[in-house]
Scaffold this motif. Sequence first.
Motif, PDB file in Angstrom:
ATOM      1  N   TRP A 174     -10.783   0.907   8.513  1.00  0.00           N
ATOM      2  CA  TRP A 174     -10.539   1.205   6.976  1.00  0.00           C
ATOM      3  C   TRP A 174     -10.619  -0.009   5.994  1.00  0.00           C
ATOM      4  N   TRP A 212     -13.304  14.598  -4.167  1.00  0.00           N
ATOM      5  CA  TRP A 212     -12.207  15.247  -4.002  1.00  0.00           C
ATOM      6  C   TRP A 212     -11.917  16.289  -4.923  1.00  0.00           C
ATOM      7  N   ASN A 244     -13.901   1.605   0.534  1.00  0.00           N
ATOM      8  CA  ASN A 244     -13.379   2.769   0.603  1.00  0.00           C
ATOM      9  C   ASN A 244     -13.047   3.430  -1.008  1.00  0.00           C
ATOM     10  N   GLU A 245     -13.533   4.466  -1.125  1.00  0.00           N
ATOM     11  CA  GLU A 245     -13.133   5.318  -2.400  1.00  0.00           C
ATOM     12  C   GLU A 245     -13.315   4.463  -3.853  1.00  0.00           C
ATOM     13  N   TRP A 253      -8.054  15.611   0.074  1.00  0.00           N
ATOM     14  CA  TRP A 253      -6.698  15.397  -0.019  1.00  0.00           C
ATOM     15  C   TRP A 253      -6.429  16.582  -1.016  1.00  0.00           C
ATOM     16  N   TRP A 263      -6.540  10.661   8.366  1.00  0.00           N
ATOM     17  CA  TRP A 263      -5.835   9.746   7.802  1.00  0.00           C
ATOM     18  C   TRP A 263      -4.634   9.848   8.351  1.00  0.00           C
ATOM     19  N   TRP A 315     -10.287   8.832 -11.034  1.00  0.00           N
ATOM     20  CA  TRP A 315      -8.688   8.593 -11.166  1.00  0.00           C
ATOM     21  C   TRP A 315      -8.320   7.906 -12.775  1.00  0.00           C
ATOM     22  N   TRP A 320       1.322   8.795   7.207  1.00  0.00           N
ATOM     23  CA  TRP A 320       0.490   9.781   7.521  1.00  0.00           C
ATOM     24  C   TRP A 320       0.090   9.618   8.936  1.00  0.00           C
ATOM     25  N   CYS A 331     -10.487   1.103  -2.872  1.00  0.00           N
ATOM     26  CA  CYS A 331      -9.460   1.781  -4.108  1.00  0.00           C
ATOM     27  C   CYS A 331      -9.204   1.128  -5.369  1.00  0.00           C
ATOM     28  N   GLU A 390     -11.826  11.373   5.608  1.00  0.00           N
ATOM     29  CA  GLU A 390     -10.216  11.293   5.583  1.00  0.00           C
ATOM     30  C   GLU A 390      -9.499  12.647   5.059  1.00  0.00           C
ATOM     31  N   TYR A 431      -2.017  15.768  -1.683  1.00  0.00           N
ATOM     32  CA  TYR A 431      -1.919  15.776  -3.060  1.00  0.00           C
ATOM     33  C   TYR A 431      -2.225  16.765  -3.767  1.00  0.00           C
ATOM     34  N   TRP A 474       0.874  -1.187   0.105  1.00  0.00           N
ATOM     35  CA  TRP A 474       0.250  -0.115  -0.040  1.00  0.00           C
ATOM     36  C   TRP A 474       0.839   1.288  -0.129  1.00  0.00           C
ATOM     37  N   ASP A 475       0.521   2.358   0.095  1.00  0.00           N
ATOM     38  CA  ASP A 475       1.167   3.672   0.070  1.00  0.00           C
ATOM     39  C   ASP A 475       1.713   3.999   1.128  1.00  0.00           C
ATOM     40  N   TRP A 476       1.775   2.952   2.225  1.00  0.00           N
ATOM     41  CA  TRP A 476       2.109   3.049   3.575  1.00  0.00           C
ATOM     42  C   TRP A 476       2.644   1.685   3.943  1.00  0.00           C
TER      43      TRP A 476
HETATM   44  O1  NHV Z   1      -2.629   8.105   0.126  1.00  0.00           O
HETATM   45  C1  NHV Z   1      -2.783   7.877   1.797  1.00  0.00           C
HETATM   46  C2  NHV Z   1      -4.392   7.307   1.728  1.00  0.00           C
HETATM   47  C3  NHV Z   1      -4.245   5.797   1.606  1.00  0.00           C
HETATM   48  O2  NHV Z   1      -3.454   5.045   2.124  1.00  0.00           O
HETATM   49  C4  NHV Z   1      -5.542   5.145   1.792  1.00  0.00           C
HETATM   50  O3  NHV Z   1      -5.999   4.442   0.577  1.00  0.00           O
HETATM   51  O4  NHV Z   1      -8.098   5.791   1.835  1.00  0.00           O
HETATM   52  N1  NHV Z   1      -5.333   7.823   0.764  1.00  0.00           N
HETATM   53  C5  NHV Z   1      -5.392   8.787  -0.049  1.00  0.00           C
HETATM   54  C6  NHV Z   1      -6.715   8.966  -0.586  1.00  0.00           C
HETATM   55  N2  NHV Z   1      -7.362   7.913   0.043  1.00  0.00           N
HETATM   56  C7  NHV Z   1      -6.497   7.508   1.006  1.00  0.00           C
HETATM   57  C8  NHV Z   1      -7.041   9.911  -1.895  1.00  0.00           C
HETATM   58  N3  NHV Z   1      -6.406   9.461  -2.703  1.00  0.00           N
HETATM   59  C9  NHV Z   1      -6.442  10.388  -4.024  1.00  0.00           C
HETATM   60  C10 NHV Z   1      -6.638  11.664  -3.871  1.00  0.00           C
HETATM   61  C11 NHV Z   1      -6.414  12.264  -4.963  1.00  0.00           C
HETATM   62  C12 NHV Z   1      -5.905  11.525  -6.296  1.00  0.00           C
HETATM   63  C13 NHV Z   1      -5.580  10.407  -6.342  1.00  0.00           C
HETATM   64  C14 NHV Z   1      -6.018   9.523  -5.141  1.00  0.00           C
HETATM   65  C15 NHV Z   1      -6.856   6.186   1.779  1.00  0.00           C
END
Ligand code: NHV
Length: 850
Positions: A382, A506, A448-449, A520, A632, A457, A643, A411, A542, A524, A185-187
């Motif tokens: 989550w 978002w 989730n998302e 985000w 988050w 995306w 995070w 995701c 989040e 982001y 995952w991204d962590w």
């Molecule tokens: O990236 C941090 C966390 C994740 O670890 C996790 O999946 O649900 N995160 C970011 C986002 N959601 C989550 C939002 N993601 C995006 C935002 C904008 C553009 C692309 C992706 C958690």
Amino acid sequence: MLLFFVIVLISLGYASAIENIQLHQNWEFSEASDKHWLPAQVPGTVHQDLMRHSKLPNPFRGTNEKEIQWVEEKDWEYRTLFTLTQEQLRYDAIQLIFEGLDTYADVYLNGSLILRADNMFIGYTLNVKPIVHPGENRLHIYFHSPIKQTLPQWESTGFNYPADNDHHEKKLSVYTRKAPYSYGWDWGIRMVTSGIWRPVMLRLFNTAIIEDVHHRQLSLNEEKAELQHTVQVQNVTNSAQDVEITLRYSLDGRVVAGEHKSIKLLPGTSEVEIPTEIKKPQLWMPHGWGKPVLYLQEVILHQEGKEIARYQQKIGLRTVRLVNEEDQWGQSFYFEVNGVPLYAKGANYIPSDALLPSVTPDRYRQLFENIVRGNMNMIRVWGGGTYEDNLFYELADEHGILIWQDFMFGCTTYPHDPAFLSRVEKEAVYNIKRLRNHASLAIWCGNNEILEGMHYWGWKERYTEQVYQEMFRGYDRLFCDLLPSAVAKYDGGRSYIHGSPLTSNWGRPESWPRGDSHNWGVWYGRKPFESFDTDLGRFMSEFGFQSFPEMKTIASFADSADYAIESDVMNAHQKSSIGNSLIRTYMERDYILPENFEDFVYIGLVLQGRGMRYGFEAQRRNRPYCMGTLYWQLNDSWPVVSWSSVDYYNNWKALHYHTAKAFAPLLISPVQRNDSLLVYLVNDYPEELQDMTLELQWTSFSGKRICMLRLPLDIPANSSVVAFRDAMTTTLTAEQRRTSYLKMHLKDKKGEILTGDVYFFNKTRDLNLPKPSFHIKLKEIAGGDYQLTLKSPQLAKDVFVEVPVHGTRFSDNFFDLLPGETKVIFISTPDKKKINEAMIKINHIRATYP
Ligand code: NHV
């Protein structure tokens, strides 16, 4: 508990009633192709067993993650022997119970294939009486590689699912009902595990067993609670005739129904309905609102005066309702608890470890200590992890923590072929039934998302129109049909939403006023922290900002030669490709960029803590428009840049200290708007606070008092009010705003301080910070408990007290030491480890200046 139960029964002479035998002994494991058997630990995973035998390096260290990837491609076998006596064989029923198998597991008992498991999220209860025999019995489990198992499916699908967090080019994770985060995952480190990850046991009993108790609350008011309990009793006798037993139901030791209620059990499973009433019920209150009162419910079955089965669970009496309705702003999203709107405060929880069986009861207790001390009242489990252990929900019940429970989807889109849907259905029913009696369970959420991804995306462009439309159909089938039907059938009355955020949103201002939001834009979107003031939704489920973990955690996986932001080892522990550059970008905005790595880590922690706190306060100031803050993310599953607010070794980051302060039920929240300073008071208590005094004190960094003000006020229940407003230029000159701060206190009529805060009139980088001179004293007050006294005639900003023992508790840290103030903090080390003054390091912002 179960073991205790067995012992109690035996000591009462009821040895024949029920026996629970844990099957955690004498296990061996081997790679399937080489039959080289080694001792194994159960519950566990193959990764843990390999590490124990030094067949794998520590995966968390250095760049070892890449050295361990071969494990996922192999099949693994586990085996054990257990003995049963002639006498034990005489029980009416012998069940083999697996609480969790990860994941594609063929289970053989004495040569019979008794199970082909394919979902790590469910437990299995197998009737093995016809298969076991006296003496030695052989239990053997063949785990198919989840990679090899799903490859044919991937090959025949014709496209790659958009599971971008799965760190393999072939996105196989979507085919397997297995914790998504274990594929990366991204962590997250990628550790695609196999193993007997939850307890396994034999249950031997006579006559009947209580399979399930479903507790429902039909009505609740001050006078009484009306409850209905459905008890499922399984008759295991072979007799064709009815079996007579008696059932006793009690609450808190008081028999409230069915004393000697006699029941005729038909063959198979019977349902017994027990209506009860509790006069003057004591309510379960969320943390911050009162006590989370629990009642112990107990069902006991007797046959001819002998106890044959017992079931216990604690329940709470409360109402929880998600209010998601059209209103003057758009569509509300808040939880009403016991009839009163609750401002939800908490975080998103990910699994506590990359290797789930290593999460001990103690670690769960520490987790909930962090949650409670963080002044939280809600946690979101989550959807990229697991349905948590029972203990997790028991602790939530005990501490008054509401649980937002995602189903494990996140995701990416998923298949929706009949085999997949049938697995999901079993998983949903199993977990809904397992968790539905918990007072803490507030809501089920489908995923989730996923819709966010579908719309924003780039998936529309990535796939053919046909595939893309099919993904929508799959979404509807899973999240708008299968899961809500299961919730309605097995947990009717509990709120369900198909996904979070509810309306994908978002960065689209038109969606802010509707449903819950994931913001985000900070991170982001590179928006400043101040955008939290305006990017406000109805419930912020989040939003987050990364930091490196503190140096002692970095030292657990890196050598000092690796102490550079972009070293190979640090990069192996930073899974967000844009993470480092984003941290630097934000740091430059608010702080003077330090020169060395250690200071970068420290300022990064401060940056995350202060930035996120800005968001928490902005959201709370805007109640009742916004009614929830779940940031988050709460925790980590290995030592990593992320995070989180608490790192893998249970060290609080600056963010967790700021969370505790910003989530306090009573909050003083200053904010600059245009050219004015506004001081808000936020009261999350359901009671009005009368005869309060707000004290404001403007003071220079060297301790000179400039001005003081006292304001009498009442603060309404559940409210946010502006208590003070002042043009920025009225009290201080521009130069003074670089060298002074505003200290604020709220006092009750006895003069007792209820809450306080300190405000600076400029970004930290623009303050004229003095060089403090510390007086420090460390005193041991008990084994492992210390009192640290700090004092300086000049301000010291964001003071970080570092102790080289993981998991050390501080009553406060990352605080501003005000000039002349004597700050006493309590430090408590795990296992009563000794520390001394020479081991304590202190950092603060001015000390990082070149
Ligand atoms: O990236 C941090 C966390 C994740 O670890 C996790 O999946 O649900 N995160 C970011 C986002 N959601 C989550 C939002 N993601 C995006 C935002 C904008 C553009 C692309 C992706 C958690």
